[in-house]
Design an enzyme around this catalytic site. Structure first.
Site, PDB file in Angstrom:
ATOM      1  CE  LYS A  82      -3.683   0.491   1.961  1.00 27.34           C
ATOM      2  NZ  LYS A  82      -5.043   0.608   3.214  1.00 27.34           N
ATOM      3  CD  GLU A 112     -19.732  -5.563   7.448  1.00 29.04           C
ATOM      4  OE1 GLU A 112     -19.539  -4.200   6.717  1.00 29.04           O
ATOM      5  OE2 GLU A 112     -19.495  -6.480   6.752  1.00 29.04           O
ATOM      6  NE  ARG A 141     -21.776  -6.196   2.868  1.00 28.48           N
ATOM      7  CZ  ARG A 141     -20.479  -6.646   2.024  1.00 28.48           C
ATOM      8  NH1 ARG A 141     -19.275  -5.569   2.510  1.00 28.48           N
ATOM      9  NH2 ARG A 141     -20.384  -7.184   1.202  1.00 28.48           N
TER      10      ARG A 141
END
Length: 646
Positions: free
Chosen positions: A289, A375, A403
């Site tokens: 990253k 979730e 979700r």
């Protein structure tokens, strides 16, 4: 000054990349990285993830034939370099601005975005759907007539949906290429030139053809020998490359390889493009990253999502000091409660800093649980803890709790378990746009029995609601709060006061008009009341505090004592206003001629812009409130702005 990009300037579509050598593509990648850094420095956005996939983006577009070949990014915040290469470079500095490019992939924005991806872990499911559709529509064609490539980050692989899709894809054996972008070395490190060589070898057409022949030959053996041959093949390649889990799910694993090395990426992707046999493939690439921009490499967490920044120094533009953010107030209030009750724990789904739980984690590391992008698991995990007397606070963005709806209903509410839901990013969220707007939680939670719903009107009320949730042990309770700063009305208490469940408050008494607010539109109601009072229409202004249970005594009084009752909320239709309306209708109060006007978000998706402009577009500003009241009274006083939208 924008960076010099002589080769990138020649790229109009991804097809142009096919005209360049591998060495020139390396230069294009460097120019693309510089262009991405400069663009995001002016707009803000998700920087680190995009910098990590620059070479991968160039390689995929150089080898495959997009948009005929379908390329799906998961999550879409990796896609800034993709946008630059696919005809949107001239608008890249409008990223996340009103009327500009979305911060995520979006079907309506470009034919090169075959699937919108602003929530994670959807790419393999969508890609498999596209691959199966291709096979249905081209039953006589070669399997490599059209490739489907899903690029999924390793964080997104923590969600169960990704494995559900892989399990299905492995069983169906549709030709699908999944690129696992491992940017945290969370699965395996690259192992240099030998790994790259082995990956090229096992992805090559001769090897795949030989393997296919041997597999067909093995099927002629007795069943035990066939199983043994298959296991031997998997074991041999597993020793060389790893990837046993993916093999067990039915994927042909290739990797890991260095995702920043075009000399490795280009031939390997070419092999995968040309293969027309075998199961779906998982290509494991390891990236970094923030690659190529030193400040982002040094602090990838801080440069995941950035404000505008100075390209030379990396310093991000900081807003002048203001009131505390709602997220910060929530974190401090939760810490205050946890210091007095060791049964309180905090749960998040891969968003510790976004929800403020990073602060809680510093204070209570063993009472903080980050379950990854999962979730559904987070909610049922909390439910399990609640059965044993623990007090879980589940901190999830409103848009992400969608979700886990079945788990909220079945695993929490149906069993009357005291799980506390802290819904951050409620209402409109600015630059992230419709995909991240917390527009629906009032409606989707308001219909669930046993659920208590609260919404603070300011940061002080939020502290009180955290205390109220901590004290509530008779069932599930949820409170929602917006992104950004509070109003700075007064100093937030070190610890909140427990509110009486289902009781609102009146802030201002008036005449024939009543404004009943649920949430942070209360300040707009007070401004509207001032303007109406100046026109000779004094207003009553009340703060509902609770949508469930509704303060029915307050609602009935406002309805009976006023000619006009207007409700305000930062949520969709079928929310707080609908709950008020249902109660008034069942009590027969509408029969008395009450003029009732619910004001909520319009029945539409609102694009990214500043929150102020979004709420003006939604018709939830003070001016719109005034216009709604005057319209209800049928009076032509003052100058009404655009009518409110419900």
């Amino acid at each position: 000054m924008p960076p010099a990009t002589p080769l990138l300037d020649r790229i109009r579509t991804p097809a142009d990349l096919k005209n360049y050598s591998a060495e020139q593509l390396k230069q294009i990648a460097e120019e693309l990285r510089a262009e991405t850094v400069h663009a995001v420095s002016q707009t803000g956005g998700h920087l680190g993830a995009s910098l990590g996939v620059v070479e991968l983006t160039v390689a995929i577009h150089a080898i495959f034939d997009t948009p005929k070949d379908r390329l799906i990014w998961d999550v879409g915040h990796q896609a800034y370099p993709h946008k630059i290469l696919t005809g949107r470079r001239d608008r890249i500095r409008s990223l996340r601005q009103g009327g500009g490019l979305s911060g995520f992939t979006r079907r309506s924005e470009s034919e090169y975005d075959p699937f919108g991806a602003a929530h994670s872990s959807t790419s393999i499911s969508a890609g498999l759907g596209m691959a199966v559709a291709r096979d249905m529509l081209r039953p006589g064609g070669k399997r490599n007539d059209q490739s489907v490539i899903a690029v999924i980050g390793d964080g997104s692989m923590s969600a169960g949906m990704a494995y559900e899709a892989m399990n299905n894809a492995g069983a169906m054996r549709s030709r699908l290429i999944v690129v696992l972008n491992d940017n945290d070395m969370s699965i395996a490190p690259p192992v240099g030139a030998m790994s790259a060589y082995l990956s090229r070898l096992i992805s090559s057409r001769p090897f795949l053809s030989l393997r296919d022949v041997m597999a067909r030959l093995a099927r002629r053996f007795p069943a035990p020998l066939e199983r043994a041959a298959r296991r031997a093949d998997e074991f041999a390649r597993g020793i060389l490359t790893g990837g046993t889990l993916f093999e067990e799910l039915g994927f042909y694993y290739v990797g890991p390889i260095d995702g920043h090395n075009l000399d490795h990426l280009l031939p390997l992707l070419r092999n995968l493009r040309d293969a027309d046999t075998g199961p779906p493939v998982l290509l494991h690439v390891v990236t970094k990253k923030g690659k190529g921009y030193p400040p982002a490499e040094a602090a990838p967490d801080k440069y995941h999502a950035v404000a505008k920044f100075n390209v030379v120094t990396g310093a991000q533009n900081k807003a002048p000091p203001g009131p505390p953010t709602y997220t910060g107030v929530f974190a401090k209030a939760l810490i205050a409660e946890a210091e007095r009750d060791d049964r309180i724990v905090a749960i998040t789904a891969a968003m510790p800093s976004g929800t403020g739980l990073d602060q809680f984690q510093k204070r209570f590391p063993r009472r903080t649980f980050d379950v990854g992008i999962a979730e559904q698991h987070a909610v049922t995990f909390a439910a399990g803890m609640a059965t044993e007397g623990i007090k879980p606070f589940v901190a999830i963005y409103s848009t992400f709790l969608q979700r886990a709806y079945d788990q909220v209903v079945h695993d929490v509410a149906l069993q009357k378990l005291p799980v506390r839901f802290a819904l951050d990013r409620a209402g409109l969220v600015g630059a992230d746009g419709a995909t991240h707007a917390g527009a629906y939680d009032i409606a989707y939670l308001g219909c669930i029995p046993e659920m208590v719903l609260m919404a603070p009107s300011d940061e002080v009320e939020l502290a009180h609601m955290v205390a109220t949730a901590a004290a509530h042990d008779s069932g599930p309770i949820a409170f929602r709060f917006p992104r950004g700063e509070g109003f700075g009305l007064e100093e937030v208490p070190a610890r909140g006061t427990v509110l009486e469940i289902g009781k609102g408050r009146v802030l201002r008494e008036g005449g024939k008009v009543a404004l009943l607010s649920y949430g942070t539109r209360l300040q707009e109601c007070l401004r509207a009341a001032e303007e109406l009072a100046a026109q000779g229409l004094p207003c009553t202004v009340a703060d509902a505090r609770f949508a469930k249970p509704l303060d029915t005594a307050l609602v009935e009084r406002l309805a009976r004592e006023h000619e006009v009752l207007v409700t305000l909320e930062e949520g969709s239709v079928c929310g707080f206003g609908a709950l008020v309306m249902q109660h008034l209708a069942t009590q027969g109060i509408f029969d008395a001629g009450l003029k009732f006007r619910p004001m909520c978000l319009p029945d539409a998706f609102i694009d990214h812009d500043t929150p102020k402009k979004q709420y003006e577009e939604a018709g939830l500003s003070a001016a719109s409130i005034v216009a709604t009241v005057l319209g209800a009274l049928g009076e032509a006083r003052g100058t009404a702005t655009a009518p409110a939208r419900a």
